[in-house]
Design a protein around this motif. Structure first.
Motif, PDB file in Angstrom:
ATOM      1  N   LEU A 243      50.380 -20.476 -32.989  1.00 18.14           N
ATOM      2  CA  LEU A 243      49.309 -21.474 -33.009  1.00 18.14           C
ATOM      3  C   LEU A 243      49.744 -22.845 -32.507  1.00 18.14           C
ATOM      4  CD1 LEU A 243      47.635 -20.630 -36.441  1.00 18.14           C
ATOM      5  CD2 LEU A 243      46.831 -20.024 -34.165  1.00 18.14           C
ATOM      6  N   ARG A 244      50.849 -23.355 -33.032  1.00 25.53           N
ATOM      7  CA  ARG A 244      51.200 -24.746 -32.717  1.00 25.53           C
ATOM      8  C   ARG A 244      51.468 -24.951 -31.228  1.00 25.53           C
ATOM      9  NH1 ARG A 244      53.099 -28.576 -36.153  1.00 25.53           N
ATOM     10  NH2 ARG A 244      53.664 -26.995 -37.686  1.00 25.53           N
ATOM     11  N   ALA A 245      52.293 -24.078 -30.633  1.00 27.53           N
ATOM     12  CA  ALA A 245      52.614 -24.255 -29.210  1.00 27.53           C
ATOM     13  C   ALA A 245      51.385 -24.133 -28.319  1.00 27.53           C
ATOM     14  CB  ALA A 245      53.708 -23.261 -28.798  1.00 27.53           C
ATOM     15  N   PRO A 246      50.537 -23.094 -28.483  1.00 28.47           N
ATOM     16  CA  PRO A 246      49.329 -23.035 -27.634  1.00 28.47           C
ATOM     17  C   PRO A 246      48.398 -24.220 -27.846  1.00 28.47           C
ATOM     18  CG  PRO A 246      49.759 -20.897 -28.648  1.00 28.47           C
ATOM     19  CD  PRO A 246      50.686 -21.876 -29.296  1.00 28.47           C
ATOM     20  N   LEU A 283      42.651 -28.955 -35.448  1.00 38.21           N
ATOM     21  CA  LEU A 283      43.184 -27.627 -35.741  1.00 38.21           C
ATOM     22  C   LEU A 283      44.695 -27.677 -35.959  1.00 38.21           C
ATOM     23  CD1 LEU A 283      41.197 -25.416 -33.199  1.00 38.21           C
ATOM     24  CD2 LEU A 283      40.922 -25.496 -35.676  1.00 38.21           C
ATOM     25  N   LEU A 284      45.376 -28.534 -35.178  1.00 37.67           N
ATOM     26  CA  LEU A 284      46.825 -28.656 -35.339  1.00 37.67           C
ATOM     27  C   LEU A 284      47.172 -29.201 -36.721  1.00 37.67           C
ATOM     28  CD1 LEU A 284      49.302 -28.072 -33.611  1.00 37.67           C
ATOM     29  CD2 LEU A 284      49.277 -30.443 -32.860  1.00 37.67           C
ATOM     30  N   ALA A 285      46.350 -30.127 -37.212  1.00 37.61           N
ATOM     31  CA  ALA A 285      46.560 -30.651 -38.565  1.00 37.61           C
ATOM     32  C   ALA A 285      46.370 -29.551 -39.607  1.00 37.61           C
ATOM     33  CB  ALA A 285      45.597 -31.809 -38.836  1.00 37.61           C
ATOM     34  N   LEU A 286      45.396 -28.648 -39.372  1.00 35.40           N
ATOM     35  CA  LEU A 286      45.205 -27.522 -40.290  1.00 35.40           C
ATOM     36  C   LEU A 286      46.413 -26.595 -40.274  1.00 35.40           C
ATOM     37  CD1 LEU A 286      41.458 -26.589 -39.637  1.00 35.40           C
ATOM     38  CD2 LEU A 286      42.409 -27.888 -41.559  1.00 35.40           C
TER      39      LEU A 286
END
Length: 333
Positions: A243-246, A283-286
């Motif tokens: 998730l984080r990288a994409p 979304l990255l914060a989630l």
């Protein structure tokens, strides 16, 4: 080529509020506006990094202007109300294609496949990125590690020939493997490090992207560590890869489009890109919150209360809905 540094200043929202004529000209060429968001992605990213880390950063950068490239040296210094810029060099040359990085990326993918966690360092071996599992293994928050020297986290161990593979690779700017190291601090642990060189847009060495793979503990304390820690670290690493990288790539691309870094685009398209970047950051914060959930499994976990700015939450929600509301002729205040 400019012999004198060109100065500018960004406010807290990274708008170019002050700029000498040459910088203002480059801002317009990149599709930006006076007093608008800085539209030069290479400089904007350094400014954001400087503000986030709270330190002065000086690095080379390449910016496009028309059919040519500009070789710049950017100095970004965070101040109370924004970031001050000093840009020198301004050497103009014909545009060239970026240095091929497919092989390095492929090597990095192999490293990720077998690694417990991932890290990146600059030419001075200072951390520029660490995966959540790395912060978990170090017992620190990830922001605490950014900018720290590599050797503050690891004690490097010489090989059979009495050399340190990572330092030999640094001198020759090449890939390295089988660097043994011990994690410093009370948690301990022995790791095998490997890394591939990072190359910037000018084809110059800019650091390493590497992996750390556990090979056993060097201290009894690590042997008695709670058995849940490797699982939570692996969970954080899987989230990082899946998730984080994409999401980070999506955000970076959307910010570039929204800032018109590749040339002028329609205003509504720029607005769509800004919304995508904002949603991606949300979304990255989630994802960060999901990684933080692993701390709840620790026996020494204690909740802490903090104030929540409801007005800021409302503004963010309104921003996400603005484009859809406008399509239906609904105004969100």
């Amino acid at each position: 080529m400019s012999e004198r540094a060109i100065r500018g200043r960004l406010d807290g929202d990274f708008r170019l509020v002050e700029a000498e004529p040459r910088l203002a000209q480059l801002q317009r060429a990149a599709g930006g506006e006076e007093d608008g968001a800085l539209a030069i992605p290479q400089i904007a990213s350094l400014a954001r990094l400087s503000r986030r880390l709270g330190i002065t950063i000086s690095r080379a950068a390449v910016a496009a202007e028309g059919d040519n490239d500009l070789d710049l040296w950017v100095r970004a210094q965070p101040v109370e109300d924004g970031v001050e810029l000093e840009i020198s060099g301004w050497a103009e040359r014909p545009a060239t294609a970026p240095a091929p990085a497919a092989d390095a990326e492929r090597q990095a993918d192999f490293l990720r496949a077998s690694a417990d966690w991932i890290w990146e360092v600059d030419q001075a071996l200072r951390f520029t990125s660490v995966s959540p599992a790395a912060a978990s293994a170090a017992g620190k928050a990830a922001p605490e590690l950014i900018g720290a020297q590599f050797t503050t986290l690891f004690r490097l161990i010489e090989d059979q020939e009495g050399t340190l593979p990572i330092l030999s690779a640094l001198a020759e700017q090449r890939r390295f493997e089988d660097q043994e190291a011990e994690l410093r601090g009370s948690r301990g642990g022995r790791y095998r490090l490997a890394g591939v060189p990072l190359i910037d847009g000018l084809g110059r060495f800019s650091g390493f992207r590497g992996s750390a793979t556990a090979v056993g503990s060097s201290t009894p304390k690590a042997e008695t560590a709670p058995p849940t820690k490797p699982d939570t670290g692996a969970f954080g690493e899987r989230l990082d890869q899946a998730l984080r990288a994409p999401l980070s790539r999506i955000i970076a691309s959307a910010e570039t489009i929204g800032a018109r870094g590749e040339g002028p685009i329609r205003q509504d398209y720029a607005g769509y890109a800004d919304d995508i970047a904002s949603a991606g950051r949300h979304l990255l914060a989630l994802v960060d919150d999901l990684v933080d959930l692993q701390a709840i499994e620790r026996p020494d976990f204690h909740p802490e209360s903090e104030e929540l700015d409801l007005a800021d939450v409302a503004r963010r929600a309104a921003g996400l809905l603005t484009v859809r509301a406008a399509d239906r002729k609904v105004r969100v205040d």
